[in-house]
Design a protein around this motif. Structure first.
Motif, mmCIF file in Angstrom:
data_model
loop_
_atom_site.group_PDB
_atom_site.id
_atom_site.type_symbol
_atom_site.label_atom_id
_atom_site.label_comp_id
_atom_site.label_asym_id
_atom_site.label_seq_id
_atom_site.Cartn_x
_atom_site.Cartn_y
_atom_site.Cartn_z
ATOM 1 N N ILE A 33 0.825 -1.204 0.000
ATOM 2 C CA ILE A 33 0.000 0.000 0.000
ATOM 3 C C ILE A 33 0.862 1.258 0.000
ATOM 4 O O ILE A 33 0.569 2.217 -0.693
ATOM 5 C CB ILE A 33 -0.962 -0.021 1.197
ATOM 6 N N LEU A 34 1.964 1.189 0.734
ATOM 7 C CA LEU A 34 2.778 2.401 0.814
ATOM 8 C C LEU A 34 3.757 2.511 -0.355
ATOM 9 O O LEU A 34 4.058 3.606 -0.812
ATOM 10 C CB LEU A 34 3.517 2.444 2.151
ATOM 11 N N PHE A 35 4.283 1.397 -0.837
ATOM 12 C CA PHE A 35 5.263 1.457 -1.935
ATOM 13 C C PHE A 35 4.860 0.487 -3.040
ATOM 14 O O PHE A 35 5.519 -0.527 -3.264
ATOM 15 C CB PHE A 35 6.663 1.093 -1.437
ATOM 16 N N GLU A 61 0.077 -0.896 -10.387
ATOM 17 C CA GLU A 61 0.393 -1.859 -9.333
ATOM 18 C C GLU A 61 -0.230 -1.480 -8.010
ATOM 19 O O GLU A 61 0.057 -2.089 -6.987
ATOM 20 C CB GLU A 61 1.917 -1.946 -9.154
ATOM 21 N N ASP A 62 -1.061 -0.451 -8.023
ATOM 22 C CA ASP A 62 -1.549 0.095 -6.763
ATOM 23 C C ASP A 62 -2.911 -0.520 -6.415
ATOM 24 O O ASP A 62 -3.873 -0.365 -7.149
ATOM 25 C CB ASP A 62 -1.683 1.611 -6.927
ATOM 26 N N LEU A 63 -2.948 -1.203 -5.263
ATOM 27 C CA LEU A 63 -4.216 -1.810 -4.828
ATOM 28 C C LEU A 63 -5.294 -0.764 -4.568
ATOM 29 O O LEU A 63 -6.474 -1.029 -4.689
ATOM 30 C CB LEU A 63 -3.996 -2.586 -3.525
ATOM 31 N N SER A 64 -4.865 0.437 -4.206
ATOM 32 C CA SER A 64 -5.850 1.435 -3.795
ATOM 33 C C SER A 64 -6.244 2.356 -4.946
ATOM 34 O O SER A 64 -6.918 3.344 -4.723
ATOM 35 C CB SER A 64 -5.290 2.273 -2.652
ATOM 36 N N SER A 66 -4.325 -4.095 -20.859
ATOM 37 C CA SER A 66 -4.140 -3.210 -19.719
ATOM 38 C C SER A 66 -4.131 -4.045 -18.454
ATOM 39 O O SER A 66 -4.937 -4.963 -18.314
ATOM 40 C CB SER A 66 -5.308 -2.216 -19.677
ATOM 41 N N SER A 67 -3.205 -3.745 -17.565
ATOM 42 C CA SER A 67 -3.175 -4.523 -16.324
ATOM 43 C C SER A 67 -3.408 -3.584 -15.154
ATOM 44 O O SER A 67 -2.901 -2.472 -15.127
ATOM 45 C CB SER A 67 -1.819 -5.200 -16.158
ATOM 46 N N SER A 68 -4.226 -4.016 -14.227
ATOM 47 C CA SER A 68 -4.453 -3.203 -13.044
ATOM 48 C C SER A 68 -4.864 -4.124 -11.911
ATOM 49 O O SER A 68 -5.205 -5.284 -12.129
ATOM 50 C CB SER A 68 -5.554 -2.175 -13.310
ATOM 51 N N ALA A 103 -3.727 5.592 4.249
ATOM 52 C CA ALA A 103 -2.972 5.791 3.007
ATOM 53 C C ALA A 103 -3.724 5.185 1.832
ATOM 54 O O ALA A 103 -3.781 5.753 0.742
ATOM 55 C CB ALA A 103 -1.595 5.149 3.137
ATOM 56 N N PHE A 104 -4.307 4.031 2.075
ATOM 57 C CA PHE A 104 -5.078 3.351 1.026
ATOM 58 C C PHE A 104 -6.275 4.214 0.618
ATOM 59 O O PHE A 104 -6.507 4.476 -0.563
ATOM 60 C CB PHE A 104 -5.552 2.006 1.573
#
Lengths: 1096, 464
Positions: free
Chosen positions: A680-682, A881-884, A756-758, B112-113
């Protein structure tokens, strides 16, 4: 006869369902007869037109099947195919179809007026557009005079420009009592009009006072409360503001008075058919809330593709059977369900199947034959997502792990209606108990047929009638609602109270009639036309004007250094533009992203074949990816490791939800926090590490495709994989001729499939290539390149007059439109002399990727506006690559145009990633335009489907779209719900469409009107989309700069844009801008610098 | 010196979430809502500060060898004659510090999320406002040294939970479900409040240390006699069951999945659902004082776990599946507490919270995950084996129906508790009316129905 044919579709399922000993019609009829006689329902049915038998049964089945076509056609979400949301209404003109959609689905046909006015304020619509569209729309009626108020055109224009503030009666009440609506004139009122208004009121009051407050001629004084307006002050001492308020009060009173005297317009009274809707309106209690809770659960369990570890018992016997079995011996806790088990046991004993139960339910509910079809439609639409998914799983999903048996939709409807009877009874009784409804004369305890009692059907007919009468009274517009638009218009158009007061009843009715003849929906239609016109005139004018730049660019023709063929996708427009800017000697082409290679494909690390071609094509050929033969031993080892790893993680996944294993997994769960926090952070860094670790298990990267077929016919087995040489050469020839690449081959021709990948994105497949059925087009590009590089294929092409020089090499590649990654395939096969050229091309493409990322980032609010290309590239990589990240990319949002023609005609024009670009060379097409025809056959439906799905999801995000992504919850591995239980949501999400401008796709074809008309005449499907105005059409003359637009069968020349900006580079134009950008000619010979907004 | 540092650090731990709430809430109240970026920065600073301070306290405790540090804010209200106190006191011990650190870590991560997930969302600030309330509630509850302090935290957590379930306030279902959650919480709060009052009454104060003896957790011994402990403990058990969705309150847990994914994750996967278990851990000496009470706790825990495990196995949507999977573990944790395995329960809570948060956060990736697994295994995923302890067909049918209907707990509560309750009160109100009128000398009302509820619409004649 027809009846028995229809029935055949049902019999297999009935036979499967064990309780129904035989599926024959006779047996059914006998049992149905028995049931009906026992319960004396036949006498009670409103209009028993026929004995329930074959005809009734098949008629019912036809009604259900017909209703099913109105349900959303979105299948399992893992294969997302864009299509026209209103496909069911495609035979009608667009304007009518959207109104039908409004009527049937209660979903908006256009954006709201408020939303359009925002666009008006932002200059995405101008006054000129409104004027032009309105004049066109009114035709000869535009100049018709409407009393002293000017022409009809002026009146309507004022109604468009000025917000009329129409809302519910309660909103209006608030507006009048809490805002300054009666204190200050509208902000749209010109100063002189305000002045006149005040002056006339002053004179009026003076005259009235002089006349000693005589009653006016209507016998009612208009100024009774003037004394109370500003207590303690004489009118002489009123300030200007006070006079303004007084004038408005006066105006409002006159409007109200006159509206009361004018006849009320005949409003279409919407009376719902379903008891539930009537009851909801009358009492506020929703019986569907009860029904849906159970219906959603049982349906999702029935359709589940493997998420639940315990699946629905007796699922294979059909939904109705499973439901009856499950609940027949239940002891429900809910009050309203008390009678259900007993009723189910009766149905089971009487061998009543789903269809028969529907007939029974409709009869009990008092639904007449006339309204049966509509009643079924409305019932199915109550949970349209689930209904649609059942229908899809039943008719169109043989490839899924667990397709639904035939007849599932019938069963579903049967359960729904059965439950509804119980729920209605409960809500009804509760309403009676609370005094909201008066009890009927005859006691009806339930909607169940009970022997020896009068049937409830008659009651249900009366019941609905009574509710309808009750509701229709409340349906009409209030006087305030009618008066307010006039009040607003009077302020803008400067109709003073005096003038209005002097109108006679005839004139007055005429005025109200004029205003009410241009209602909300009509105004929004005009706004929509103006919105489309604005973009269209700018776009077509810009292309026409851009031809001067084209002439500049093509003066020196050189042999291209490399050629790139991408998908026609609008997202590739910017990549192509940047490539051409970075390397003026390169050429780009656009073709549907499966590159003519229709196949079932299975990658080396994939478990199943999936089709990679447009949905309309059913592939005949199978291709698999194999690890290089020499590495197959090591690959086997990795494969085994991979399998064990997969099984372990699946085991962990399932175990974590169970009792004891779950305890073990959660005891060590603290370790999960490390990867969680890191991801989540990186996100970008963590992804890199994950890939590095994953590469230990992944198969070796040296692979090949099984392209050459050894034995006929094509099939999924070893020797039958792939294509014959003849088929390959056909594929290659067709694509090259389509895009007009038949000579002047560069040393390298790169084909770029895309996908597209997400992460955390159930709609991921919607972001992939539309021409590959929501798959990724890399394998198609790779296969095409391999085919085109073959000596034998080239020899065959040579014989057919298409000469590919020996030094030309085709390379397949894959472009990830989300993180801007580009992968090249089969580089080991690259001949040594080509390598240098390839390295050079790769360097240019790497630059183009970064610039492309940079241009894309301007649309992401969370990306800084000013950053370097490399930072932008890192930003988009992190997004993927970001889950959020709820917006990994914007997909097709903002698509507005599709250009079919030579790239040279639009090269160097900034199109803002809004155009599909298909390559077509009219100079190489022959008599009858066969090439253009086949391009249009593919491109028009696909692009129109994408554009229309975006249109509808944008204009009504909750009705046609799937709302916000944030509460989405994947269910049955098939789709998404909102929260823990809701309808299955179809369409696109708010996060996908938030920057979209909903307009019909504008096609610009490089051909002549005559040739296009000829194509239309021969292609009814295209003709339907064009003549029913689902798309807009324009043509660019192949030999001149003339652009013509098709309006009602006439070709109208579009004026050239005189102010087309010219800049040196794309980045000069878009840098620092977030919103939609206008067109600009881009070329190194221009000196234009710095971003400028579109000149309105 | 060390005492001073320790006090400062402890104050920072409590103050940082408080300041966060103030910095998001006050600008919103005075009409200057903050930018998305500032809100996110605020959460970052508050969580990092609080977390660092909490770690600092742990470090100090390790250095000094202390096992209990107290931050005393004194009596705010004290009526000794009425045995009523409002005493605010925070304790740092082996139970509170890990739980507090867990709260900071998870809330920080989810913050953060959510910053990216809720980007451009209209309710962005509203979300973070509730989120700040929640963090404050969690910190207060985990560090509470008196039952009344714990109650404050408990209430804040409940309030923010219900508001976040109803986050999508324009749709009917979230609001309805938020209301449902809120009502269950009220019942559990009522039980909690009764327990607190009973404690004050029986013991003269609500201080845990006075109550359980002065040895630090978990070696305390209760000073209440067995039967009193049973009474208070039972009330606290009801409170814990409501908060942790144990049976019979389980119905609200899947309903709570209406909010945006991050709030579902942190509330119902991780922190708030464990708060009931935490309460039981905090008062575990009381459990020890009464074996009957312990037995009740074990039974309730195991019952919930078993029920939830079976229910989880038939859920077809990922969030409900995870909700019941959560409940399974919470039930087990409760049973562990009842059996006296306190450290095990604590480790179980922490591990489970982390695992479930991750699973819920990546729930929308389920389809991709399944595809990846299928690709790795090379075939369709094996169908799971259901929890079928009993083999006979009717029993299986019954079990499946029970699981599909989620035990019908909501319907049962409605039918057997809520409705009789309502009826009783309506009856009482009518009775009161009648008596009042009789005393007034006016005539009694026309019919009972009209007194029961105001008709909202004009009555419709259904048949003539």
């Amino acid at each position: 006869m027809l009846g028995s044919i229809q029935l055949h579709g049902l019999t297999p399922r009935i036979a499967v369902a064990g309780i129904f000993t035989t599926g024959s019609v006779e047996t059914w009829r006998a049992s149905a007869h028995a049931t009906y006689r026992d319960t004396t329902l036949i006498q009670a049915t409103a209009a028993p037109t026929a004995v329930p038998g074959d005809e009734v049964r098949s008629q019912l089945w036809r009604d259900i099947e017909h209703a099913a076509h109105l349900l959303p056609t979105q299948g399992p979400i893992s294969v997302f195919v864009h299509h026209n949301t209103l496909h069911a209404f495609e035979e009608q003109p667009f304007e009518k179809a959207v109104l039908d959609g409004f009527r049937v689905f209660s979903s908006e046909p256009y954006w709201s007026e408020e939303r359009f006015r925002e666009e008006l304020a932002a200059n995405r619509i101008t006054r000129d557009d409104l004027v032009a569209v309105l004049l066109d729309d009114l035709g000869d009626d535009a100049d018709q005079l409407v009393g002293f108020m000017g022409t009809r055109f002026q009146l309507r224009l004022a109604m468009l420009e000025q917000p009329l503030g129409i809302g519910t009666a309660a909103e209006l009440h608030w507006l009048l009592s809490e805002t300054s609506a009666l204190e200050q004139v509208s902000t749209y009122t010109p100063a002189h009009v305000r002045h006149r208004l005040i002056e006339q009121t002053r004179q009026w009051v003076a005259r009235e006072n002089q006349a000693g407050r005589q009653q006016n001629r209507a016998g009612e004084t208009l100024l009774p409360e003037f004394d109370q307006l500003f207590p303690g002050q004489q009118t002489e001492s009123w300030t200007d503001e006070q006079w303004e308020s007084a004038a408005l009060h006066l105006l409002w009173r006159i409007c109200m008075k006159l509206v009361r005297s004018a006849p009320s317009p005949a409003l279409p009274i919407v009376t719902p058919r379903r008891h539930r809707d009537l009851l909801l309106k009358a009492t506020g209690q929703d019986s569907d809330a009860l029904v849906h809770e159970i219906l959603i659960r049982i349906t999702s369990a029935y359709l589940d593709q493997g998420y639940a570890s315990w699946s629905l018992p007796a699922r294979s016997h059909g939904l109705w059977y499973a439901f009856c079995e499950l609940f027949a011996d239940a002891r429900p806790a809910e009050r309203w369900l008390q009678g259900l088990p007993e009723e189910l046991r009766r149905l089971r004993a009487a061998r009543i199947d789903g269809l028969a139960s529907i007939a029974e339910s409709l009869s009990v509910l008092g639904v007449s034959d006339v309204e049966r079809h509509d009643y079924i439609v409305e019932s199915l639409l109550a949970l349209r997502g689930w209904g649609g998914m059942i229908w899809q799983m039943e008719t169109n999903a043989e490839w899924t792990p667990l397709p639904a048996p035939q007849g599932s939709l019938v069963d579903y409807l049967a359960i729904q209606l059965l439950l509804e009877r119980f729920a209605l009874t409960d809500v009804w009784n509760a309403a009676i108990a609370q005094g909201m409804l008066l009890p009927p004369a005859l006691p009806v305890r339930s909607l169940l047929p009970v022997a020896g009692q009068p049937s409830p059907a008659a009651h249900m007919i009366d019941f609905r009638e009574a509710l309808r009468n009750h509701l229709s009274a409340a349906n009409a517009l209030s006087d305030e609602q009618r008066a307010y638009p006039l009040f607003q218009l009077a302020q803008v158009r400067g109709w003073s109270p005096l003038e209005l007061e002097q109108l006679n009843i005839h004139e007055w009715s005429r005025l109200i009639g004029e205003v009410e003849a241009f209602p909300d929906l009509e105004r929004r239609r005009i706004f929509q036309l103006a919105y489309e016109r604005h973009y269209r005139e700018r776009a077509l004018g810009a292309i026409s004007a851009h031809q001067a730049t084209v002439a500049l660019a093509t003066q020196a023709t050189v042999t291209p250094s490399f050629q790139v063929i991408t998908c026609i996708d609008d997202r590739e427009e910017s990549l192509r533009r940047h490539l051409e800017e970075l390397e003026p000697a390169c050429q780009t082409f656009g073709a549907a992203g499966f590159f003519g290679v229709a196949m079932y494909y299975r990658g080396v690390s994939e478990a199943h074949f999936r089709p990679l071609c447009p949905v309309v094509i059913k592939p005949q050929h199978y291709v698999i990816e194999e690890v290089a033969y020499s590495l197959s031993a090591s690959s086997r080892y990795r494969r085994e490791a991979m399998r064990m790893f997969g099984q372990a993680s699946h085991g962990w996944h399932v175990a974590s939800r169970s009792l004891w294993a779950g305890a073990l997994t959660s005891l060590v769960g603290s370790f999960a926090s490390v990867p969680m926090i890191a991801r989540i952070l990186f996100p970008r860094l963590t992804a890199r590490w994950r890939h590095r670790f994953g590469s230990l298990l992944r198969p070796p990267p040296v692979t090949g495709l099984t392209l050459t077929r050894i034995a006929d016919p094509p099939a999924a087995e070893d020797d039958h994989l792939g294509y014959s040489i003849g088929e390959m050469s056909q594929i290659v020839e067709r694509l090259l001729r389509d895009i007009g690449l038949t000579d002047q081959f560069a040393p390298i021709v790169l084909l770029l499939g895309h996908g597209s990948s997400s992460l955390n994105n159930p709609h991921e497949s919607a972001y992939n290539c539309g021409a590959c059925s929501g798959g990724r087009g890399g394998p198609n590009a790779r296969a095409f390149a391999r085919m085109a590089n073959r000596e034998d294929v080239r020899q065959m092409l040579h014989d057919r007059g298409l000469v590919i020089p020996p030094h030309t090499i085709f390379i397949g590649g894959y472009h990830n439109t989300c993180d801007e990654d580009v992968v090249y395939f089969d580089l080991d096969r690259l001949p040594r002399p080509t390598r240098q050229g390839f390295e050079r091309m790769r360097a240019i493409i790497d630059q183009a990727r970064a610039v492309n990322a940079h241009e894309r980032c301007r649309r992401f609010e969370s990306a800084p506006l000013w950053q370097t290309n490399e930072e932008a590239l890192e930003h988009v990589e992190a997004r993927a690559e970001d889950l959020s990240q709820a917006r990994p990319e914007y997909n097709h949002a903002t698509n507005a145009m599709c250009i079919v023609g030579r790239r040279s005609r639009t090269r160097g024009l900034f199109l803002d990633r809004r155009a599909f670009l298909a390559s077509y060379d009219p100079t190489q097409d022959t008599e009858g335009s066969p090439i253009l025809t086949r391009i249009l056959q593919a491109v028009v439906p696909v692009c129109a489907g994408i554009s229309l799905e975006y249109y509808f999801s944008t204009v009504d995000i909750n009705g046609y779209g799937c709302g916000s992504k944030l509460p989405h919850n994947i269910v049955s591995l098939l789709g998404v719900m909102e929260g823990a239980a809701s309808d299955l949501r179809t369409g696109l999400s708010q996060q996908m469409t938030e920057i979209h401008e909903p307009m019909r796709l504008l096609f610009l074809l490089e051909t002549t009107p005559q040739k296009f008309d000829a194509i239309l005449a021969r292609n009814p499907p295209i003709n339907q989309l064009v003549s029913r105005r689902w798309v807009q059409i324009a043509v660019l003359d192949p030999d001149s700069e003339t652009v013509r637009h098709l309006v009602d069968g006439q070709w109208r020349v579009v004026p050239k844009l005189t102010d087309l900006p010219q800049v040196a580079a794309s980045s000069d134009w878009y840098q620092g801008q977030r919103g939609h950008l206008g067109f600009a000619s881009v070329g190194p010979w221009f000196t234009g610098k710095g971003p400028r907004r579109e000149v309105a | 010196m060390i005492d001073l540092i320790s006090n400062v650090l402890m104050s920072i731990v409590v103050l940082s979430p408080f300041l966060l709430l103030a910095s998001i809430g006050i600008p919103a109240i005075v009409g200057y809502p903050l930018q998305e970026r500032s809100v996110a920065r605020g959460v970052q600073i508050a969580v990092c500060t609080g977390l660092a301070a909490a770690c600092g306290v742990v470090l100090l405790m390790l250095i000094t060898g202390s096992r209990l540090e107290v931050l005393e804010l004194g009596q705010w209200v004290a009526l000794p004659s009425e045995t009523f106190h409002f005493h605010i006191k925070f304790v740092f011990d082996r139970l509170s510090v890990p739980f507090c650190i867990l709260s900071f870590v998870l809330v920080g991560t989810i913050g953060a999320f959510a910053h990216r997930y809720l980007h451009r969302e209209q309710g962005y600030r509203r979300f973070f406002l509730f989120f700040a309330i929640f963090l404050l509630g969690m910190v207060i509850a985990s560090l509470a040294g008196t039952i009344e302090t714990l109650f404050v935290g408990w209430e804040l957590v409940g309030l923010s939970s219900a508001l976040l379930v109803a986050y999508f306030q324009t749709r009917l279902n979230p609001v309805r479900n938020g209301f449902r959650v809120w009502s269950v919480y009220r019942v559990s709060d009522a039980a909690f409040l009764l327990a607190a009052v009973a404690l004050h009454h029986l013991h003269g104060e609500g201080d845990f240390s006075g109550l359980m003896g002065s040895t630090p957790w978990p070696q305390e011994a209760a000073v209440l006699p067995g039967n009193q402990a049973f009474l208070v403990g039972l009330l606290l058990l009801v409170a814990a069951a409501g908060k942790s969705a144990l049976i019979p309150f389980s119905g609200w847990l899947p309903r709570a999945m209406e909010g945006p994914t991050p709030s579902s994750a942190v509330f119902y996967g991780a922190l708030s659902v464990h708060l009931g278990a935490f309460l039981l851990l905090r008062v575990s000496p009381i459990l020890e004082a009464s074996w009957l009470l312990s037995a009740c706790v074990v039974m309730l825990g195991l019952g919930s776990a078993l029920f939830a495990a079976i229910t989880a196995s038939v859920q077809t949507d990922v969030k409900s599946g995870l909700a019941y999977a959560s409940l399974t573990q919470v039930g087990l944790i409760t049973a562990e507490i009842g059996l006296g395995f306190r450290y095990l329960a604590l480790i179980h809570i922490i591990g489970h919270a982390c695992l479930r948060t991750l699973q819920l956060l990546r729930a929308p990736t389920l389809l991709q995950d399944y595809r990846a697994l299928e690709n790795a295994i090379g075939e369709r995923l094996p169908a799971g084996r259901a929890v079928t302890p009993v083999a006979t067909e009717p029993t299986r049918q019954w079990l499946y129906r029970m699981a599909l209907q989620r035990g019908d707990w909501d319907a049962r509560l409605d039918r057997w508790i809520v409705q009789p309750f309502l009826r009783f009160f309506v009856r009482m109100s009518q009775l009161e009316d009648r008596w009042l009128r009789r005393l007034d000398g006016t005539t009694p009302p026309a019919s009972a129905e009209q007194a029961a509820g105001e008709p909202t619409a004009a009555p419709v004649h259904v048949t003539s």
